[in-house]
Design an enzyme around this catalytic site. Sequence first.
Site, PDB file in Angstrom:
ATOM      1  N   ASN A 240       0.838  -1.203   0.000  1.00 19.25           N
ATOM      2  CA  ASN A 240       0.000   0.000   0.000  1.00 19.25           C
ATOM      3  C   ASN A 240       0.875   1.255   0.000  1.00 19.25           C
ATOM      4  O   ASN A 240       1.936   1.294   0.617  1.00 19.25           O
ATOM      5  CB  ASN A 240      -1.010   0.016   1.151  1.00 19.25           C
ATOM      6  CG  ASN A 240      -0.404  -0.158   2.520  1.00 19.25           C
ATOM      7  OD1 ASN A 240       0.623  -0.792   2.691  1.00 19.25           O
ATOM      8  ND2 ASN A 240      -1.062   0.382   3.530  1.00 19.25           N
TER       9      ASN A 240
ATOM     10  N   GLU B 128       0.383   5.197   0.631  1.00 15.65           N
ATOM     11  CA  GLU B 128      -0.555   6.222   1.121  1.00 15.65           C
ATOM     12  C   GLU B 128      -0.150   7.622   0.646  1.00 15.65           C
ATOM     13  O   GLU B 128       0.889   7.818   0.017  1.00 15.65           O
ATOM     14  CB  GLU B 128      -0.634   6.131   2.650  1.00 15.65           C
ATOM     15  CG  GLU B 128      -1.219   4.794   3.089  1.00 15.65           C
ATOM     16  CD  GLU B 128      -1.444   4.692   4.588  1.00 15.65           C
ATOM     17  OE1 GLU B 128      -0.966   5.558   5.346  1.00 15.65           O
ATOM     18  OE2 GLU B 128      -2.115   3.719   4.990  1.00 15.65           O
ATOM     19  N   ASN B 129      -0.995   8.581   0.975  1.00 13.98           N
ATOM     20  CA  ASN B 129      -0.778   9.963   0.544  1.00 13.98           C
ATOM     21  C   ASN B 129      -1.365  10.882   1.606  1.00 13.98           C
ATOM     22  O   ASN B 129      -2.378  10.538   2.232  1.00 13.98           O
ATOM     23  CB  ASN B 129      -1.488  10.185  -0.809  1.00 13.98           C
ATOM     24  CG  ASN B 129      -1.066  11.473  -1.473  1.00 13.98           C
ATOM     25  OD1 ASN B 129      -1.472  12.563  -1.056  1.00 13.98           O
ATOM     26  ND2 ASN B 129      -0.251  11.366  -2.482  1.00 13.98           N
TER      27      ASN B 129
ATOM     28  N   TYR C 169      -5.561  11.707   1.863  1.00 13.98           N
ATOM     29  CA  TYR C 169      -5.830  10.290   2.144  1.00 13.98           C
ATOM     30  C   TYR C 169      -6.445   9.470   0.998  1.00 13.98           C
ATOM     31  O   TYR C 169      -6.010   8.354   0.738  1.00 13.98           O
ATOM     32  CB  TYR C 169      -6.708  10.137   3.400  1.00 13.98           C
ATOM     33  CG  TYR C 169      -6.053  10.547   4.699  1.00 13.98           C
ATOM     34  CD1 TYR C 169      -4.719  10.963   4.756  1.00 13.98           C
ATOM     35  CD2 TYR C 169      -6.764  10.518   5.899  1.00 13.98           C
ATOM     36  CE1 TYR C 169      -4.120  11.337   5.954  1.00 13.98           C
ATOM     37  CE2 TYR C 169      -6.174  10.885   7.102  1.00 13.98           C
ATOM     38  CZ  TYR C 169      -4.855  11.296   7.122  1.00 13.98           C
ATOM     39  OH  TYR C 169      -4.270  11.649   8.302  1.00 13.98           O
TER      40      TYR C 169
ATOM     41  N   CYS D  60      -4.209   0.720  -2.312  1.00 17.58           N
ATOM     42  CA  CYS D  60      -4.033  -0.543  -1.579  1.00 17.58           C
ATOM     43  C   CYS D  60      -2.995  -1.432  -2.265  1.00 17.58           C
ATOM     44  O   CYS D  60      -2.797  -1.358  -3.486  1.00 17.58           O
ATOM     45  CB  CYS D  60      -5.344  -1.318  -1.523  1.00 17.58           C
ATOM     46  SG  CYS D  60      -6.631  -0.515  -0.565  1.00 17.58           S
TER      47      CYS D  60
ATOM     48  N   GLU E 209      -3.146  -4.542  -3.034  1.00 13.83           N
ATOM     49  CA  GLU E 209      -3.694  -5.436  -4.059  1.00 13.83           C
ATOM     50  C   GLU E 209      -3.761  -4.741  -5.419  1.00 13.83           C
ATOM     51  O   GLU E 209      -3.450  -5.327  -6.456  1.00 13.83           O
ATOM     52  CB  GLU E 209      -5.115  -5.892  -3.681  1.00 13.83           C
ATOM     53  CG  GLU E 209      -5.190  -6.737  -2.429  1.00 13.83           C
ATOM     54  CD  GLU E 209      -5.383  -5.917  -1.153  1.00 13.83           C
ATOM     55  OE1 GLU E 209      -4.869  -4.788  -1.068  1.00 13.83           O
ATOM     56  OE2 GLU E 209      -6.044  -6.435  -0.230  1.00 13.83           O
TER      57      GLU E 209
HETATM   58  N1  THU Z   1      -5.157  -1.604   2.743  1.00 12.92           N
HETATM   59  C1  THU Z   1      -4.614  -2.384   1.773  1.00 12.92           C
HETATM   60  O1  THU Z   1      -3.597  -2.044   1.166  1.00 12.92           O
HETATM   61  N2  THU Z   1      -5.218  -3.560   1.495  1.00 12.92           N
HETATM   62  C2  THU Z   1      -6.260  -4.093   2.186  1.00 12.92           C
HETATM   63  O2  THU Z   1      -6.696  -5.190   1.882  1.00 12.92           O
HETATM   64  C3  THU Z   1      -6.863  -3.338   3.295  1.00 12.92           C
HETATM   65  C4  THU Z   1      -6.361  -1.956   3.470  1.00 12.92           C
HETATM   66  C5  THU Z   1      -4.474  -0.365   3.097  1.00 12.92           C
HETATM   67  C6  THU Z   1      -5.153   0.920   2.748  1.00 12.92           C
HETATM   68  C7  THU Z   1      -4.526   1.877   3.738  1.00 12.92           C
HETATM   69  O3  THU Z   1      -3.275   2.312   3.228  1.00 12.92           O
HETATM   70  C8  THU Z   1      -4.265   1.024   4.965  1.00 12.92           C
HETATM   71  O4  THU Z   1      -4.291  -0.332   4.501  1.00 12.92           O
HETATM   72  C9  THU Z   1      -5.268   1.200   6.076  1.00 12.92           C
HETATM   73  O5  THU Z   1      -6.560   1.087   5.591  1.00 12.92           O
END
Ligand code: THU
Length: 161
Positions: free
Chosen positions: A62, A64-65, A68, A73, A75
């Site tokens: 993941n 982030e920024n 938000y 994610c 995946e």
């Molecule tokens: N997140 C994922 O990358 N995959 C998931 O299956 C659940 C959530 C990330 C999004 C965000 O960066 C952090 O986890 C918290 O939600």
Amino acid sequence: MKKETQQFSYEIYTSVDELPAEDAALVLKARAITKNAYAPYSHFNVGAAALLNNGAIVTGTNQENAAYPVGICAERVLLSTAATLFPDMPLQTMAISYHNEKGDNSHPVSPCGVCRQSLLEYEDRVHQPIRLILSGLTGDIYVIQRASQLLPLSFGKGDLK
Ligand code: THU
């Protein structure tokens, strides 16, 4: 009026040692790659590793920024990378794990709704289901035969015909 029921079963393993070797290796890769996540806001570092039909392993984390919703994610990072490096190559299995710096790490992570939609599109586009292996750093491990089972009554490209 009639009623329909939708259900699916999944496997639960109690540790990585119970998994077939190829699956265990993928889970360990997903866990290891959590170190490359960029999650300074949630401190929830997600890692994903997928085995493709050509034998390649593609990973994602993941990202982030500060704004938000811009964050992506693990995946979807993985799917975009796989599609870029190996267009049209089906994914056999994707392992997803996480390292929660501030909390519990012992229950399986499950893809968010947006990722479920993206996984469904990928299955459709390469005509092959994606097996999912969901875990934390410890605890139970869930194996789901096809990602689309997580999104019943979904909207997909067939609806646009
Ligand atoms: N997140 C994922 O990358 N995959 C998931 O299956 C659940 C959530 C990330 C999004 C965000 O960066 C952090 O986890 C918290 O939600």
